[in-house]
Design a protein around this motif. Structure first.
Motif, PDB file in Angstrom:
ATOM      1  N   GLY A 202      36.930  66.373  37.123  1.00  0.00           N
ATOM      2  CA  GLY A 202      35.632  66.399  37.785  1.00  0.00           C
ATOM      3  C   GLY A 202      35.651  67.079  39.134  1.00  0.00           C
ATOM      4  N   VAL A 203      36.836  67.517  39.581  1.00  0.00           N
ATOM      5  CA  VAL A 203      36.936  68.267  40.834  1.00  0.00           C
ATOM      6  C   VAL A 203      36.955  69.757  40.496  1.00  0.00           C
ATOM      7  N   HIS A 204      36.049  70.511  41.090  1.00  0.00           N
ATOM      8  CA  HIS A 204      35.918  71.933  40.770  1.00  0.00           C
ATOM      9  C   HIS A 204      35.966  72.760  42.045  1.00  0.00           C
ATOM     10  N   ARG A 205      36.305  74.024  41.870  1.00  0.00           N
ATOM     11  CA  ARG A 205      36.177  74.946  42.984  1.00  0.00           C
ATOM     12  C   ARG A 205      34.710  75.065  43.361  1.00  0.00           C
ATOM     13  N   ARG A 206      34.437  75.143  44.626  1.00  0.00           N
ATOM     14  CA  ARG A 206      33.053  75.083  45.110  1.00  0.00           C
ATOM     15  C   ARG A 206      32.186  76.165  44.486  1.00  0.00           C
ATOM     16  N   ARG A 207      32.719  77.341  44.325  1.00  0.00           N
ATOM     17  CA  ARG A 207      31.899  78.414  43.759  1.00  0.00           C
ATOM     18  C   ARG A 207      31.641  78.212  42.274  1.00  0.00           C
ATOM     19  N   GLY A 218      29.307  68.213  36.023  1.00  0.00           N
ATOM     20  CA  GLY A 218      29.023  68.165  37.451  1.00  0.00           C
ATOM     21  C   GLY A 218      28.655  66.780  37.909  1.00  0.00           C
ATOM     22  N   ALA A 219      28.067  66.739  39.123  1.00  0.00           N
ATOM     23  CA  ALA A 219      27.826  65.448  39.770  1.00  0.00           C
ATOM     24  C   ALA A 219      26.797  64.607  39.045  1.00  0.00           C
ATOM     25  N   GLY A 220      26.010  65.204  38.152  1.00  0.00           N
ATOM     26  CA  GLY A 220      24.981  64.418  37.497  1.00  0.00           C
ATOM     27  C   GLY A 220      25.418  63.807  36.184  1.00  0.00           C
ATOM     28  N   THR A 221      26.662  64.021  35.786  1.00  0.00           N
ATOM     29  CA  THR A 221      27.113  63.522  34.495  1.00  0.00           C
ATOM     30  C   THR A 221      27.564  62.080  34.604  1.00  0.00           C
ATOM     31  N   PRO A 222      27.606  61.351  33.486  1.00  0.00           N
ATOM     32  CA  PRO A 222      28.087  59.971  33.538  1.00  0.00           C
ATOM     33  C   PRO A 222      29.489  59.857  34.099  1.00  0.00           C
ATOM     34  N   ALA A 223      30.388  60.807  33.758  1.00  0.00           N
ATOM     35  CA  ALA A 223      31.758  60.726  34.272  1.00  0.00           C
ATOM     36  C   ALA A 223      31.772  60.779  35.783  1.00  0.00           C
ATOM     37  N   ALA A 224      30.961  61.682  36.348  1.00  0.00           N
ATOM     38  CA  ALA A 224      30.909  61.777  37.801  1.00  0.00           C
ATOM     39  C   ALA A 224      30.235  60.555  38.403  1.00  0.00           C
ATOM     40  N   ALA A 225      29.290  59.990  37.692  1.00  0.00           N
ATOM     41  CA  ALA A 225      28.639  58.787  38.206  1.00  0.00           C
ATOM     42  C   ALA A 225      29.648  57.659  38.337  1.00  0.00           C
ATOM     43  N   HIS A 226      30.593  57.557  37.382  1.00  0.00           N
ATOM     44  CA  HIS A 226      31.643  56.559  37.509  1.00  0.00           C
ATOM     45  C   HIS A 226      32.476  56.821  38.756  1.00  0.00           C
ATOM     46  N   ALA A 227      32.744  58.095  39.025  1.00  0.00           N
ATOM     47  CA  ALA A 227      33.533  58.419  40.210  1.00  0.00           C
ATOM     48  C   ALA A 227      32.807  57.983  41.479  1.00  0.00           C
ATOM     49  N   HIS A 228      31.474  58.072  41.473  1.00  0.00           N
ATOM     50  CA  HIS A 228      30.705  57.697  42.654  1.00  0.00           C
ATOM     51  C   HIS A 228      30.840  56.227  42.981  1.00  0.00           C
ATOM     52  N   ASP A 229      30.953  55.369  41.951  1.00  0.00           N
ATOM     53  CA  ASP A 229      31.041  53.949  42.296  1.00  0.00           C
ATOM     54  C   ASP A 229      32.442  53.579  42.752  1.00  0.00           C
ATOM     55  N   GLY A 230      33.366  54.556  42.678  1.00  0.00           N
ATOM     56  CA  GLY A 230      34.656  54.380  43.298  1.00  0.00           C
ATOM     57  C   GLY A 230      35.606  53.511  42.535  1.00  0.00           C
ATOM     58  N   HIS A 231      35.250  53.078  41.345  1.00  0.00           N
ATOM     59  CA  HIS A 231      36.139  52.151  40.656  1.00  0.00           C
ATOM     60  C   HIS A 231      36.104  52.390  39.160  1.00  0.00           C
ATOM     61  N   GLY A 232      36.071  53.664  38.772  1.00  0.00           N
ATOM     62  CA  GLY A 232      36.148  53.986  37.356  1.00  0.00           C
ATOM     63  C   GLY A 232      35.012  53.400  36.559  1.00  0.00           C
ATOM     64  N   GLY A 233      33.904  53.059  37.214  1.00  0.00           N
ATOM     65  CA  GLY A 233      32.749  52.551  36.494  1.00  0.00           C
ATOM     66  C   GLY A 233      32.596  51.052  36.547  1.00  0.00           C
ATOM     67  N   HIS A 234      33.649  50.283  36.985  1.00  0.00           N
ATOM     68  CA  HIS A 234      33.478  48.838  37.013  1.00  0.00           C
ATOM     69  C   HIS A 234      33.145  48.383  38.421  1.00  0.00           C
ATOM     70  N   SER A 235      32.453  47.266  38.511  1.00  0.00           N
ATOM     71  CA  SER A 235      31.929  46.833  39.801  1.00  0.00           C
ATOM     72  C   SER A 235      32.944  45.978  40.541  1.00  0.00           C
ATOM     73  N   HIS A 236      32.613  45.677  41.794  1.00  0.00           N
ATOM     74  CA  HIS A 236      33.453  44.828  42.627  1.00  0.00           C
ATOM     75  C   HIS A 236      32.850  43.427  42.737  1.00  0.00           C
TER      76      HIS A 236
END
Length: 343
Positions: A202-207, A218-236
């Motif tokens: 999910g990490v890409h060159r900026r261009r 990209g950032a709108g995909t479910p995989a990236a959404a999991h990255a946003h919550d910082g814990h592989g998709g599971h909550s704290h």
């Protein structure tokens, strides 16, 4: 566009810098430009120098304190400095006594909103010593809490130095990890060798990021959404509520310098230095630095962790020094004993 941030966590001497060197090599192989923020407890930089020497990268350094507490206010500015270089990914290597959850919260603060996002947290564990930490540090409840938080906050727990663990230890370590983090991935390794694909997926060159987003990565995909919550998709939700406490209380550092050669009648041997470490007992958690054993030898990189001392050739051009990290260290007593080694 938000820049993904990878957090490398783990107790003193667990292998974070070795892992970071591997991450840098993988970034190079993928054509990614990383930004590196290195946080060290001591006033002198050791790990950042290793990265600059071995990987040839520029490192943003925050020394003499922890970015999750005493140096917390400096973290945003360090990130802004890195963002000016337009990196594809930022990697933060924390001190061994830092709480990675505090860093994740900082990344979500308004001043960084839209600039960075938490992507992944790796916590390194020392398989040889990790099970003894609770009893060894029982007098420092804040330190024990921080070590637990390092496990709780991880997307991946890498149990390093498995070759040094006593028989039957690995199963106990897994039980301990699962007690604090039921969902993190666990890998067992030596020399910090792990599969880096999960860290950099999910990490890409900026261009290329816009094109990647249209392809479903990209950032709108479910995989990236999991990255946003910082814990592989599971909550704290099962974790303790946030408490405004320091990540450690009794851990301190002492920097030792070498006397000029003309003032030192004795040369420092490896054996004497290793004995010096061991004589400190349980009070010494970690030691590292660039040392000169004699006026005729080149500077050596020395690292002490978990009662073991490691030596490596170094091209460090400056004056030799040694950083000692431990519990309730007496600076006066340490410097007195250090001086005795040269007489």
């Amino acid at each position: 566009m938000e820049t993904p941030v990878i957090i490398l966590s783990g107790f003193l001497g667990s292998g974070k810098t070795t892992l970071l060197l591997s991450v840098l090599k993988e970034c190079s192989a993928r054509g990614l430009t990383p930004g590196i923020l290195m946080n060290e407890l001591g006033k002198r930089d050791v790990d950042g120098t290793i990265l600059e020497e071995q990987a040839g990268v520029q490192v943003q350094k925050l020394l003499d304190g922890c970015v999750c507490c005493s140096r917390k206010s400096e973290l945003p500015q360090g990130l802004f400095t890195l963002l000016e270089r337009s990196p594809d990914v930022i990697v933060i290597e924390l001190t061994g006594v830092a709480d990675p959850d505090e860093i994740r919260r900082t990344l979500q603060e308004p001043e960084l909103a839209g600039r960075v996002r938490h992507h992944y947290t790796v916590t390194m564990l020392d398989a040889e010593n990790v099970l003894e930490f609770n009893s060894r540090f029982s007098a420092d409840k804040e330190l024990v809490r921080t070590l637990r938080k390092q496990i709780e906050s991880a997307d991946l727990v890498a149990v390093n130095k498995q070759d040094l663990a006593a028989p039957g230890t690995i199963g106990k370590i897994e039980n301990m990890i699962r007690k604090h983090n039921p969902e993190a991935a666990i890998v067992y390794t030596e020399y910090s060798r792990i599969d880096l694909s999960s860290l950099l997926d999910g990490v890409h060159r900026r261009r290329e990021s816009k094109a990647a987003a249209h392809d479903g990565h990209g950032a709108g995909t479910p995989a990236a959404a999991h990255a946003h919550d910082g814990h592989g998709g599971h909550s704290h939700s099962g974790h303790e509520p946030h408490e405004e406490t320091a990540s450690f209380s009794k851990v301190s550092t002492v920097t030792l310098t070498f006397p000029p050669a003309e003032q030192s009648p004795a040369s420092l041997s490896r054996e004497r230095l290793e004995a010096f470490f061991l004589d400190c007992g349980d009070a010494l958690l970690r030691a590292k630095g660039h040392v000169a054993l004699s006026r005729h030898e080149t500077v050596q990189l020395v690292q002490y962790a978990g009662t073991r001392t490691y030596w490596e050739a170094s091209r460090y051009p400056g004056a030799p020094y040694l950083v000692m990290i431990g519990l309730n260290l007496s600076e006066a007593r340490l410097k007195e004993r250090w001086s005795e080694l040269f007489h």
